[in-house]
Design an enzyme around this catalytic site. Sequence first.
Site: not given
Length: 360
Positions: A140-142
């Site tokens: 998951i990209k943050i």
Amino acid sequence: MASTAPKELNELGQSLWLDNITRDLLDSGTLKSYIETKSVTGLTSNPTIFDNAISKSSWYDAEIHKQLDAGHKGEDLFFNMAIQDLSRAADLFLPIYERTGTVDGFVSLEVSPLFAYDTAATVKQAQALHAQANKPNLFIKIPGTPEGLPAIEDAIYAGVPINVTLLFSADHYLACAEAYLRGLERRVAEGKSPDVRSVASLFISRWDGAVGDKVPAEIKNTLGLAVGQQTYKAYRDLLASDRWQRLENLGAHPQRLLFASTGTKDKNASDTLYISGLAAPNTVNTMPEGTLLAFADHGKLAGALTADGGNFAEVLKAHLDAGVDLTALSEELQAAGAKGFVKSWHELMAAIDEKSKVLS
């Protein structure tokens, strides 16, 4: 005759990932072909990629129709479709994930950038998306902005694999690495496994785009590589630290440095500039499809980066001497990148809304 450079890069220890995902790429067998013939071992995505695919093609029309019939709309509809695509891609990469001891073979999905200033909402969405996909090799990209760092720490603590995006300097990398380490250390303190995977995505080409008309010709298109090399040294130094060694001894794996934004913007420069110049063991290079094809066609490697990063210091000094404030520019690039993500997100939602009106 095609170049053997992708295979050489892989053997050197760098993962070659594709910065693209579309339903057509999956349905046509193109992604499978890239895995088999071009040493592609992972994939990244972002809202702009999905916006282009949804608004400029009919690939998603049938699925949008189905989602609408099921009562989904907007962000919910988008994530359902994105997870379908990324789950299919994750399955293609699963043998690589397993063969490499769960180090490689990942795909990435971004959280909504509208939660940038809300740590709890970002972590909640990261957990929900990862659970919905139910794929071990999904990041998951943050964003690694100051506002995103607490969410990165909390997501890692919660056991969610994270791709930290929007890093532009060694300082940005070290701040995100600190968040990663704290998340792991909190897990260790509670008797939990520190084996939570992550990559730290450093954006390269935007540096040269920002200074191209401000520096002497002899140092044009050298700043992005220098920043990449400087950050690689910081990465190697951190992996040699006592703090990291303790975590590794307890079962942690390195948060791998990932070189992103590696498509050459200047048409007068080599189209594989940021691939050949950043060949580094135990890292990732995620590249646009055009750059991948160019590298597979005529790419060449000039050897691997050394642990000290090479001659980046003199290149950075030359830019300072030319009047470039590197620290200020890194902050400007990150802020502009964050605004760009929000803009892309709004455009993506607008494209889905427009298609929904047509198809409903």
